[in-house]
Design a protein around this motif. Structure first.
Motif, PDB file in Angstrom:
ATOM      1  N   ARG A 252       0.826  -1.212   0.000  1.00 17.99           N
ATOM      2  CA  ARG A 252       0.000   0.000   0.000  1.00 17.99           C
ATOM      3  C   ARG A 252       0.862   1.265   0.000  1.00 17.99           C
ATOM      4  O   ARG A 252       0.513   2.272  -0.638  1.00 17.99           O
ATOM      5  N   VAL A 253       1.971   1.223   0.725  1.00 16.69           N
ATOM      6  CA  VAL A 253       2.890   2.372   0.711  1.00 16.69           C
ATOM      7  C   VAL A 253       3.444   2.577  -0.694  1.00 16.69           C
ATOM      8  O   VAL A 253       3.508   3.711  -1.199  1.00 16.69           O
ATOM      9  N   ILE A 254       3.837   1.477  -1.345  1.00 11.74           N
ATOM     10  CA  ILE A 254       4.316   1.558  -2.727  1.00 11.74           C
ATOM     11  C   ILE A 254       3.221   2.123  -3.621  1.00 11.74           C
ATOM     12  O   ILE A 254       3.478   2.973  -4.484  1.00 11.74           O
ATOM     13  N   GLY A 255       1.986   1.666  -3.398  1.00  6.17           N
ATOM     14  CA  GLY A 255       0.867   2.175  -4.183  1.00  6.17           C
ATOM     15  C   GLY A 255       0.686   3.670  -4.025  1.00  6.17           C
ATOM     16  O   GLY A 255       0.437   4.386  -5.005  1.00  6.17           O
ATOM     17  N   ALA A 256       0.821   4.171  -2.790  1.00  4.50           N
ATOM     18  CA  ALA A 256       0.669   5.604  -2.556  1.00  4.50           C
ATOM     19  C   ALA A 256       1.747   6.398  -3.294  1.00  4.50           C
ATOM     20  O   ALA A 256       1.463   7.437  -3.911  1.00  4.50           O
ATOM     21  N   VAL A 257       2.977   5.901  -3.251  1.00  2.51           N
ATOM     22  CA  VAL A 257       4.072   6.574  -3.961  1.00  2.51           C
ATOM     23  C   VAL A 257       3.815   6.574  -5.459  1.00  2.51           C
ATOM     24  O   VAL A 257       3.984   7.599  -6.140  1.00  2.51           O
ATOM     25  N   VAL A 258       3.364   5.438  -5.990  1.00  3.00           N
ATOM     26  CA  VAL A 258       3.120   5.333  -7.431  1.00  3.00           C
ATOM     27  C   VAL A 258       1.967   6.240  -7.859  1.00  3.00           C
ATOM     28  O   VAL A 258       2.018   6.863  -8.926  1.00  3.00           O
ATOM     29  N   VAL A 259       0.922   6.339  -7.038  1.00  4.12           N
ATOM     30  CA  VAL A 259      -0.193   7.233  -7.356  1.00  4.12           C
ATOM     31  C   VAL A 259       0.288   8.681  -7.442  1.00  4.12           C
ATOM     32  O   VAL A 259      -0.078   9.417  -8.372  1.00  4.12           O
ATOM     33  N   VAL A 260       1.115   9.085  -6.500  1.00  2.39           N
ATOM     34  CA  VAL A 260       1.661  10.448  -6.532  1.00  2.39           C
ATOM     35  C   VAL A 260       2.485  10.665  -7.796  1.00  2.39           C
ATOM     36  O   VAL A 260       2.356  11.698  -8.476  1.00  2.39           O
ATOM     37  N   VAL A 261       3.325   9.687  -8.130  1.00 11.64           N
ATOM     38  CA  VAL A 261       4.134   9.797  -9.353  1.00 11.64           C
ATOM     39  C   VAL A 261       3.228   9.904 -10.578  1.00 11.64           C
ATOM     40  O   VAL A 261       3.465  10.714 -11.483  1.00 11.64           O
ATOM     41  N   GLY A 262       2.167   9.083 -10.618  1.00 15.66           N
ATOM     42  CA  GLY A 262       1.232   9.134 -11.733  1.00 15.66           C
ATOM     43  C   GLY A 262       0.579  10.492 -11.878  1.00 15.66           C
ATOM     44  O   GLY A 262       0.449  11.021 -12.991  1.00 15.66           O
ATOM     45  N   LEU A 263       0.168  11.089 -10.749  1.00 12.35           N
ATOM     46  CA  LEU A 263      -0.455  12.413 -10.784  1.00 12.35           C
ATOM     47  C   LEU A 263       0.526  13.477 -11.272  1.00 12.35           C
ATOM     48  O   LEU A 263       0.169  14.360 -12.065  1.00 12.35           O
ATOM     49  N   VAL A 264       1.761  13.385 -10.812  1.00 12.74           N
ATOM     50  CA  VAL A 264       2.791  14.330 -11.259  1.00 12.74           C
ATOM     51  C   VAL A 264       3.012  14.196 -12.760  1.00 12.74           C
ATOM     52  O   VAL A 264       3.114  15.204 -13.483  1.00 12.74           O
ATOM     53  N   LEU A 265       3.060  12.967 -13.259  1.00 12.08           N
ATOM     54  CA  LEU A 265       3.264  12.747 -14.695  1.00 12.08           C
ATOM     55  C   LEU A 265       2.088  13.258 -15.511  1.00 12.08           C
ATOM     56  O   LEU A 265       2.264  13.791 -16.617  1.00 12.08           O
ATOM     57  N   ILE A 266       0.871  13.112 -14.984  1.00 19.84           N
ATOM     58  CA  ILE A 266      -0.314  13.628 -15.693  1.00 19.84           C
ATOM     59  C   ILE A 266      -0.241  15.148 -15.801  1.00 19.84           C
ATOM     60  O   ILE A 266      -0.485  15.725 -16.867  1.00 19.84           O
ATOM     61  N   VAL A 267       0.094  15.802 -14.685  1.00 21.97           N
ATOM     62  CA  VAL A 267       0.208  17.265 -14.695  1.00 21.97           C
ATOM     63  C   VAL A 267       1.288  17.702 -15.687  1.00 21.97           C
ATOM     64  O   VAL A 267       1.099  18.648 -16.475  1.00 21.97           O
ATOM     65  N   ARG A 268       2.409  17.014 -15.673  1.00 18.23           N
ATOM     66  CA  ARG A 268       3.502  17.371 -16.586  1.00 18.23           C
ATOM     67  C   ARG A 268       3.084  17.172 -18.044  1.00 18.23           C
ATOM     68  O   ARG A 268       3.385  18.011 -18.898  1.00 18.23           O
ATOM     69  N   ALA A 269       2.391  16.055 -18.322  1.00 20.29           N
ATOM     70  CA  ALA A 269       1.957  15.790 -19.688  1.00 20.29           C
ATOM     71  C   ALA A 269       0.958  16.837 -20.172  1.00 20.29           C
ATOM     72  O   ALA A 269       0.979  17.245 -21.334  1.00 20.29           O
ATOM     73  N   MET A 270       0.069  17.275 -19.270  1.00 18.54           N
ATOM     74  CA  MET A 270      -0.918  18.283 -19.646  1.00 18.54           C
ATOM     75  C   MET A 270      -0.275  19.636 -19.918  1.00 18.54           C
ATOM     76  O   MET A 270      -0.712  20.396 -20.786  1.00 18.54           O
ATOM     77  N   ARG A 271       0.783  19.949 -19.177  1.00 17.98           N
ATOM     78  CA  ARG A 271       1.457  21.231 -19.377  1.00 17.98           C
ATOM     79  C   ARG A 271       2.246  21.266 -20.679  1.00 17.98           C
ATOM     80  O   ARG A 271       2.330  22.319 -21.318  1.00 17.98           O
ATOM     81  N   THR A 272       2.828  20.135 -21.043  1.00 13.22           N
ATOM     82  CA  THR A 272       3.656  20.099 -22.253  1.00 13.22           C
ATOM     83  C   THR A 272       2.881  19.681 -23.492  1.00 13.22           C
ATOM     84  O   THR A 272       3.396  19.759 -24.602  1.00 13.22           O
ATOM     85  N   GLY A 273       1.644  19.183 -23.305  1.00  8.92           N
ATOM     86  CA  GLY A 273       0.867  18.674 -24.419  1.00  8.92           C
ATOM     87  C   GLY A 273       0.254  19.767 -25.293  1.00  8.92           C
ATOM     88  O   GLY A 273       0.248  20.922 -24.987  1.00  8.92           O
TER      89      GLY A 273
END
Length: 273
Positions: A252-273
């Motif tokens: 679950r801790v790994i899942g929380a870290v991965v969710v945060v990474v996923g959200l960061v990547l989504i924000v980055r993709a939206m800014r550069t897209g």
């Protein structure tokens, strides 16, 4: 100290020694493969990302040859990534066979090898599916610029979903089977010492393990199958959640870290897209 105890300790040292050598060899092959792929460069794509040459044919290479090369390297990579967490499972198998009371010392290594072969056969089949999917998507992305531009955000969404899977009961069940946790219906009992049982046990472990690792494997494919940093991170996550005393909590801790990474990547993709 009895002769039996000396023999058991020697067998244990030999088993873990061979496992360490297999890990070192597979890790070396994986590093060399990644370095050779990196030297070939990557193809720039619409959307500001680059496509790995793992999904391409080399000059003069047939698709059959490309598939065989990819699957061979995929298996080497999976051995390097999965062996740290799979080795304790193999050791439990050896102990379970020993509890039958049969005289299997001369054939125990052969049976152990069959379990390992069955386990990595499942991963090889997944490699076939991964190659077919990767080649198909690569062809579509080269033909459809709009699809190529959507890849960064799609990859980020895959990472986000993979993190969410870490919190599910489905994940907990398969993780418990991989860990042989008591009380979950997956505890390893004494097993017959025959080749058919060994092969089927390896297949069963491979199915549970590949299912348990589905989300983390998806991250590897989405973030770059040739990226050593992603490989190391995924390997560490798989190993820790299998071997830590509180594996479900770690998952679950790994899942929380991965969710945060996923959200960061989504924000980055939206800014550069």
């Amino acid at each position: 100290m009895s002769q039996s105890m000396v023999s058991d300790r020697a067998s244990q040292r030999a088993f873990f020694g061979v496992s360490a050598l297999l890990f070192a060899a597979s890790a070396a092959v994986t590093i060399v493969w990644c370095a050779s792929m990196s030297a070939m460069g990557e193809m720039p794509m619409p959307g500001g990302w680059t496509m790995s040459m793992a999904w391409m044919r080399m000059c003069g290479q047939t698709w059959t040859g490309a598939a065989a090369s990819f699957i061979g390297m995929w298996v080497a990579m999976m051995v390097a990534m999965m062996l740290p967490s799979f080795t304790p499972m193999l050791w439990r198998y050896r102990q379970a066979v020993g509890r039958t009371g049969e005289t299997v010392e001369t054939g125990l290594d052969r049976l152990t090898a069959l379990v390992g072969a069955g386990y990595f056969f499942v991963w090889a089949l997944l490699g076939v599916a991964a190659f077919a999917l990767g080649v198909t998507l690569a062809a579509l992305e080269m033909q459809l610029p709009a699809l190529a531009r959507a890849v960064p955000i799609a990859s980020a969404v895959v990472v986000l979903i993979a993190g969410a899977l870490q919190f599910t009961a489905w994940k907990a069940h398969h993780l418990a089977c991989c860990r042989a946790t008591p009380g979950r219906g997956c505890m390893l009992q004494a097993l017959p010492a025959d080749a058919r049982t060994a092969w089927r046990h390896g297949l069963r472990l491979g199915l549970h393990c590949s299912t348990c690792c589905a989300g983390l494997t998806a991250i590897l494919l989405a973030m770059g199958v040739m990226d050593l940093r992603v490989m190391v991170a995924v390997t560490a996550a798989i190993t820790v959640e299998r071997l830590a005393p509180v594996g479900e909590r770690v998952a679950r801790v790994i899942g929380a870290v991965v969710v945060v990474v996923g959200l960061v990547l989504i924000v980055r993709a939206m800014r550069t897209g």
